[in-house]
Design a protein around this motif. Sequence first.
Motif, short mmCIF file in Angstrom:
data_model
loop_
_atom_site.label_atom_id
_atom_site.label_comp_id
_atom_site.label_asym_id
_atom_site.label_seq_id
_atom_site.Cartn_x
_atom_site.Cartn_y
_atom_site.Cartn_z
N VAL A 292 57.73 50.94 71.83
CA VAL A 292 58.26 51.87 72.84
C VAL A 292 59.46 52.63 72.28
O VAL A 292 59.57 53.86 72.42
N ILE A 293 60.35 51.90 71.62
CA ILE A 293 61.54 52.53 71.02
C ILE A 293 61.13 53.52 69.93
O ILE A 293 61.70 54.62 69.81
N ALA A 294 60.11 53.14 69.14
CA ALA A 294 59.62 54.02 68.07
C ALA A 294 59.02 55.30 68.65
O ALA A 294 59.27 56.41 68.15
N TYR A 295 58.22 55.15 69.72
CA TYR A 295 57.63 56.33 70.38
C TYR A 295 58.72 57.25 70.93
O TYR A 295 58.63 58.47 70.85
N LEU B 93 53.23 59.26 77.00
CA LEU B 93 52.32 58.33 77.66
C LEU B 93 52.21 57.02 76.87
O LEU B 93 52.14 55.94 77.48
N ASN B 94 52.23 57.11 75.55
CA ASN B 94 52.21 55.90 74.72
C ASN B 94 53.45 55.04 74.98
O ASN B 94 53.37 53.81 75.09
N ALA B 95 54.60 55.71 75.08
CA ALA B 95 55.85 55.00 75.34
C ALA B 95 55.82 54.33 76.71
O ALA B 95 56.19 53.15 76.86
N LEU B 96 55.37 55.07 77.72
CA LEU B 96 55.33 54.54 79.08
C LEU B 96 54.32 53.40 79.19
O LEU B 96 54.59 52.38 79.83
N ASN B 97 53.16 53.57 78.57
CA ASN B 97 52.14 52.52 78.60
C ASN B 97 52.65 51.25 77.94
O ASN B 97 52.44 50.13 78.44
N ASN C 65 50.34 59.44 87.56
CA ASN C 65 50.91 60.66 88.11
C ASN C 65 51.48 61.56 87.02
O ASN C 65 51.31 62.78 87.05
N ILE C 66 52.17 60.97 86.05
CA ILE C 66 52.74 61.79 84.98
C ILE C 66 51.62 62.38 84.12
O ILE C 66 51.68 63.52 83.65
N ARG D 213 62.78 62.97 79.28
CA ARG D 213 63.46 62.04 80.19
C ARG D 213 62.54 60.87 80.58
O ARG D 213 63.00 59.74 80.75
N VAL D 214 61.23 61.13 80.68
CA VAL D 214 60.27 60.06 80.99
C VAL D 214 60.32 58.99 79.90
O VAL D 214 60.33 57.79 80.18
N SER D 215 60.34 59.42 78.63
CA SER D 215 60.38 58.45 77.52
C SER D 215 61.69 57.66 77.53
O SER D 215 61.71 56.48 77.16
#
Length: 554
Positions: free
Chosen positions: A491-494, A470-474, A367-368, A535-537
Amino acid sequence: MTINDISMLFKFFGGLGMFLYGMKMMSDGLQKTAGNKMKHLLSVLTDNRLKAVLVGAMITAIIQSSGATTVMIVGFVNAGLMSLVQAVGVIMGANIGTTITAWIVSAGQLGEVFAFFKPSFIAPILIGIGAMIVMFSREHKKQNRGEVLIALGLLFAGLEWMSSSVKPYTNAPIFAQIFTMLGKNPILGILAGAIITGLMQSSSASVGVLQTLAMNGVVTASSAIYICLGSNIGSCYTGLISCIGASKNAKRAAVINLLFNCLGVIVFGIIMFIIFKLNKVLAYGSINSVQISIFHTIFNITNTIIMFPLAKLLVEISGKLIKGKDIDSEEELLELQLDDRILTTPSLAIETTLKEVLNMANLVYNNIKMSVDSTINHNDMIIKEVLKNEQVINKYETSLIDYLVKISDTSLNDKQRRKVKNLLYTVNDLERIGDHAENVAELSQDIERNSVKFSDKGIKELEMMDQMVLNALNGAIKSRKCYEAKLVKDVIAYEDVVDGLEEEIREEHIIRLSRRECQTEAGVIFLDLLSNLERVSDHAVNIAEYVQSENEVE
């Protein structure tokens, strides 16, 4: 009836209560001790029926009830997590696994080597050691083991109470008359066993009471065999009741369990009737608890061997008895995914919930992704799909939170309790990401409605930001699925990159606005898009850190 008779009656029911409570307490304690090990059993369930049989036996040996396992199987089939062919194997295994309680009950009569298993000998020390562990140990794992010891002690104490309350009446004519009548009439004996088990909702419990009577020489061999056979039919009652309101396939699973046991009882009932007719001394002779355990085990193993090749036939018969198509629409199926029947085994309920959380996460991810695409490509169909998916995401949130609250009320160890709590937080974060996707889609509508255009540089910046988010969310979703420390670090790095990009892009865009290189309205929408993506990240990092916290706890 004298006051002593009343006292003995109270003692028998008190012993029965201790026995049943001990079984329940032992089941809860074993599940806590087993912890996440039980979740791996579900992954073993393939179309290999032999593996399914082994899994069914193991699960039932842990939760001490074939009826409870059947309820769980109905739940799995209802949720679409297990096919009917797989269910047949687990049902067969469940009937083998339930015999372990009979062996626990009869352990004291296996000979001098097992003399310490006599209820009067072992119950006090088990309860004493268990209580010491629970009272003085600070480690919850050890406390769970202590609870299992207390439960086993209560089980043995209950057997001792029942046995001692029956002993004074072993020569009473009424007992001989009742069991002689049940021994002469197979149908009546099987029916008695089925009714008693149905009322107690556990074949393990009914066979345990039968063994207690056998220890005191009250039961004849023929009556014990027929009652034992009937208990296998009575164990189907719980599964049949649980399938009310379930899908067609779930009902078929309950019917398969009934067919499996009924066919076995018919075959063995006829064989034993012929044997007892030819050997009346054997029929009216006494039987002990060990011999009941042996017969109970032989019946279930042999029945499984006979029925094993006929699994597909049982599925076909169940399909003819329960006609009609199963529910297959996406919204109706969603309602069946989280089934209360699975709550009988919390570790598997958590695993089932995790799969649904991951389904929700994948929907949120798509969705995002689509919402940002719609701002660049201005596609009304994509916007409508995003808004439609948001309704499904909200439904996921409501269903998952409700189910996780139910799981939190079951018997959980510390690690499971933390995982349930973190899954609740994860669902909330995913729902918030869904809201941001909806916000972006609505901004896309504003772009289309007001004919807003971004500069080429602005679009490139938006695409770069979107890719990092998207990389962080994935990475967060993957870490939730299968924990790896590297994924959490990624994820933290992204997220750090996203924060830096957001600040840099925002400053450059404000400069463009001040130079009037883009429209003011476009500038406002662009900054809103950046805020939503950033905010998504943040939520992605939250999800990854929940997983990290679980793996820091031993």
